[in-house]
Design an enzyme around this catalytic site. Sequence first.
Site, mmCIF file in Angstrom:
data_model
loop_
_atom_site.group_PDB
_atom_site.id
_atom_site.type_symbol
_atom_site.label_atom_id
_atom_site.label_comp_id
_atom_site.label_asym_id
_atom_site.label_seq_id
_atom_site.Cartn_x
_atom_site.Cartn_y
_atom_site.Cartn_z
ATOM 1 N NE ARG A 1 11.020 -12.478 0.887
ATOM 2 C CZ ARG A 1 10.329 -12.402 2.001
ATOM 3 N NH1 ARG A 1 10.101 -13.498 2.719
ATOM 4 N NH2 ARG A 1 9.855 -11.243 2.427
ATOM 5 C CD GLU B 1 -2.937 -1.149 2.321
ATOM 6 O OE1 GLU B 1 -2.915 -0.191 3.117
ATOM 7 O OE2 GLU B 1 -3.748 -2.092 2.394
ATOM 8 N N PRO B 2 0.342 2.413 -0.333
ATOM 9 C CG PRO B 2 -0.992 4.021 -1.409
ATOM 10 C CD PRO B 2 -1.048 2.669 -0.764
ATOM 11 C CB SER C 1 9.041 -4.118 4.727
ATOM 12 O OG SER C 1 9.855 -3.779 3.630
ATOM 13 C CB THR D 1 3.871 -6.828 -11.006
ATOM 14 O OG1 THR D 1 4.872 -6.143 -10.243
ATOM 15 C CG2 THR D 1 4.470 -7.254 -12.331
ATOM 16 C CD GLU E 1 7.924 -10.949 -4.505
ATOM 17 O OE1 GLU E 1 7.393 -10.777 -3.398
ATOM 18 O OE2 GLU E 1 7.274 -11.197 -5.531
#
Length: 398
Positions: free
Chosen positions: A256, A131-132, A136, A162, A376
């Site tokens: 990952r 979110e903006p 993390s 993406t 990621e």
Amino acid sequence: MARLAQTAGLTDVQEEILATVRTFVDKEIIPHAQTLEHGDTYPADIVDGMKEMGLFGLTIPEEYGGLGESLLTYALVVEQIARGWMSVSGVINTHFIVAHMLKQHGTPEQKQKYLPRMAAGEVRGSFSMSEPELGSDVAAIRTRAVKGADGYTINGQKMWLTNGGTSNLTAVLVKTDEGAEKAHQNLTTFLVEKPEGYGEVLPGLSIPGKIDKMGYKGVDTTEMVFDGFEIAADQILGGISGQGFRHMMDGVEVGRVNVAARACGIAIRAFELAIEYSQQRRTFGKAIAEHQAIAFKLAEMATKVEAAHLMMVNAARLKDSGQRNDVEAGMAKLIASEYCAEVTQESFRIHGGYGYSKEYEIERLMREAPFLLIGEGTSEIQKTIISRGLLRDYRSRG
């Protein structure tokens, strides 16, 4: 035959798949990547080619029309595709993650509804956690789904999605009112079906235009805005709310490994470009590869490529075996992304002034490699995951 990044113990089927993908990359991706990337053009023809090859169903079980291959096969395929152009690997990355989440956690009805069409490439997956203002800290998600008589209503804004405009099935992590004390236990993953495109694609759901990026061109990166979006309860992944964090973390472990594979692919290509150029470029009467300063660079680059590849393969094989691989996936992502940046920069240096020209492929790789340092989870997040796992396994008994 290239010496670097070879994988021992592959089956004949895996070897055949990789040989086919490698040929596709050499003939259909590398010759067109520069033009498409500089134009920020979606690689529609390349995606159609991958669809015809069955790559969208690579890891989906055969009972749902897929090839039923392992995470290792997937990672090695991604490595080859990223060697051609990282953006193409981005097209299939989120698709694979959503397919994995459905395969592992979906209800029988959800699997039957989506997996066959995902295997055929008709349904294309994307997933959304960020979110903006989130960074993390996934547990701090603000986008909220409120339960009503006929389902849920979602409000909020997601970021860095993406394939946000080109996918038609998005796994979205949102907050729900579970009453749990721990924040991450109040998160739920919804399967949001939507049309491809931009703007208000459904009542209450908008996909703003593409975010303009330094690199990683061609593939679309967007926001996702919910404003009173209504969704049925049976679109909760697995059918039980409050399990979203666990579902997403399982998907991120796959992601990952994917990022590590992409980093390996870019590093391999950067090395290929460097060793080829260094044998063609001559100074002081001989190829620059014969100067010790360049020869030592090549030796270090090759060693980093090999080390990253081996760690990526180990993380994939652990996941395939059913063992916990959070530490190994974090290690692979950490070292592969950092080495990728270093190998790419050394290749850039070897190219000299030509490396700064858009006519040379290394210029593009220099803009793509930094993305893998943050995708990621940043290197710092990987170190947090690794250190926690080590302390868990080596806890002092004193």
